[in-house]
Write a protein that holds these residues in place. Structure first.
Motif, PDB file in Angstrom:
ATOM      1  N   LYS A 109      -2.777   1.909  -3.063  1.00 60.60           N
ATOM      2  CA  LYS A 109      -2.164   2.753  -2.023  1.00 60.60           C
ATOM      3  C   LYS A 109      -3.033   2.841  -0.768  1.00 60.60           C
ATOM      4  O   LYS A 109      -2.546   3.268   0.293  1.00 60.60           O
ATOM      5  N   HIS A 110      -4.284   2.450  -0.851  1.00 62.20           N
ATOM      6  CA  HIS A 110      -5.175   2.518   0.304  1.00 62.20           C
ATOM      7  C   HIS A 110      -5.077   1.288   1.198  1.00 62.20           C
ATOM      8  O   HIS A 110      -5.696   1.255   2.262  1.00 62.20           O
ATOM      9  N   PHE A 111      -4.324   0.290   0.786  1.00 61.78           N
ATOM     10  CA  PHE A 111      -4.229  -0.956   1.553  1.00 61.78           C
ATOM     11  C   PHE A 111      -2.858  -1.052   2.221  1.00 61.78           C
ATOM     12  O   PHE A 111      -1.872  -1.482   1.615  1.00 61.78           O
ATOM     13  N   ASP A 112      -2.812  -0.641   3.489  1.00 60.58           N
ATOM     14  CA  ASP A 112      -1.563  -0.729   4.255  1.00 60.58           C
ATOM     15  C   ASP A 112      -1.395  -2.103   4.879  1.00 60.58           C
ATOM     16  O   ASP A 112      -0.275  -2.524   5.194  1.00 60.58           O
ATOM     17  N   THR A 113      -2.502  -2.790   5.075  1.00 57.07           N
ATOM     18  CA  THR A 113      -2.459  -4.134   5.654  1.00 57.07           C
ATOM     19  C   THR A 113      -3.187  -5.097   4.728  1.00 57.07           C
ATOM     20  O   THR A 113      -3.841  -4.685   3.772  1.00 57.07           O
ATOM     21  N   GLY A 114      -3.087  -6.364   5.050  1.00 56.96           N
ATOM     22  CA  GLY A 114      -3.722  -7.369   4.204  1.00 56.96           C
ATOM     23  C   GLY A 114      -2.858  -7.707   3.007  1.00 56.96           C
ATOM     24  O   GLY A 114      -1.762  -7.158   2.827  1.00 56.96           O
ATOM     25  N   ASN A 115      -3.359  -8.599   2.175  1.00 55.75           N
ATOM     26  CA  ASN A 115      -2.586  -9.083   1.024  1.00 55.75           C
ATOM     27  C   ASN A 115      -3.242  -8.611  -0.273  1.00 55.75           C
ATOM     28  O   ASN A 115      -4.243  -9.176  -0.707  1.00 55.75           O
ATOM     29  N   LYS A 128       3.018  -4.101  -0.150  1.00 57.51           N
ATOM     30  CA  LYS A 128       4.158  -3.969   0.768  1.00 57.51           C
ATOM     31  C   LYS A 128       5.363  -4.663   0.147  1.00 57.51           C
ATOM     32  O   LYS A 128       5.220  -5.630  -0.612  1.00 57.51           O
ATOM     33  N   ALA A 129       6.522  -4.155   0.470  1.00 60.87           N
ATOM     34  CA  ALA A 129       7.754  -4.756  -0.062  1.00 60.87           C
ATOM     35  C   ALA A 129       8.106  -6.009   0.740  1.00 60.87           C
ATOM     36  O   ALA A 129       7.948  -6.042   1.964  1.00 60.87           O
TER      37      ALA A 129
END
Length: 223
Positions: A109-115, A128-129
């Motif tokens: 949940k702490h990773f809004d960006t990146g893969n 991410k969806a």
């Protein structure tokens, strides 16, 4: 070593007698049941991921408009946690791909960006969806995993354990455990089996040192 060979060796080890056991009879079924129980224990050996059960290219599924994909837990025991391993999504062109780093579930949940992705329960969840406009949409998700060993069933099935003699010895130990005329052999057989288990663990560690390399695209060679 096939199941037939395993059964014959177990009977010899347990009784000291050469005996050809017929598939399906009482002794055969007893050894078969013991063997499959021990194989279950072997694949779950504490602190060990057996390289013989490692699949670097296991197909999870096809990318659809979601962030969550089911893992077939009948096949997959765990995702690889080797630092060089990634979840790879192959694009529909079969040439390009996107790698995703696996992180602990509580960190995803702490990773809004990146893969990034995580195994949460029986699912592989991405940070991410995907949508129909994602470059990965329709592609194939492949993961490095540790699978379960295939249970023995037919006479020609091959013993999946790295050192088959470990299974012979431990099956023989269980075979004599409740036999009042032979149960005195039990401690010695277990001790022999423990020695073979230690050798298996050491051999497995050597394999890990050899195979831990980063993935490369098809057609490339190791640097």
């Amino acid at each position: 070593m096939t199941l037939t060979q395993l059964v014959d060796k177990v009977i010899l080890k347990a009784t000291g007698k050469v005996s050809t056991v017929t598939e399906g009879d009482t002794k055969w079924n007893k050894v078969l049941g013991i063997a499959n129980t021990l194989i279950d224990s072997w694949e779950e050996e504490y602190g060990v991921d057996w390289e013989s059960l490692y699949d670097s290219d296991y197909e999870i599924g096809t990318v659809t408009a979601t962030d969550t994909f089911a893992i077939d837990t009948d096949d997959v025991r765990k995702l690889s946690d080797k630092k060089e391993d990634f979840i790879r999504v192959w694009h529909t062109d079969g040439v390009n791909y996107t790698d995703y780093e696996t992180v602990p579930p509580e960190r995803l949940k702490h990773f809004d960006t990146g893969n990034f992705c995580a195994r949460i329960g029986d699912n592989l969840v991405f940070n991410k969806a995907f949508t129909s406009s994602s470059t990965e949409f329709g592609g194939t998700i492949k993961a490095p995993v540790y699978t379960y060993a295939t249970a023995l069933a037919s006479a020609s099935d091959v013993v999946p354990v790295d050192i088959p003699n470990w299974l012979v010895v431990m099956c023989a130990a269980e075979y004599v455990r409740n036999d009042v005329t032979r149960q005195n052999q039990y401690p010695n057989l277990v001790a022999e089996g423990n020695t073979l288990m230690q050798r298996m663990r050491e051999n497995n560690d050597a394999q890990v040192d050899t195979v831990e390399r980063p993935w490369t695209a098809p057609g490339q060679t190791w640097a």
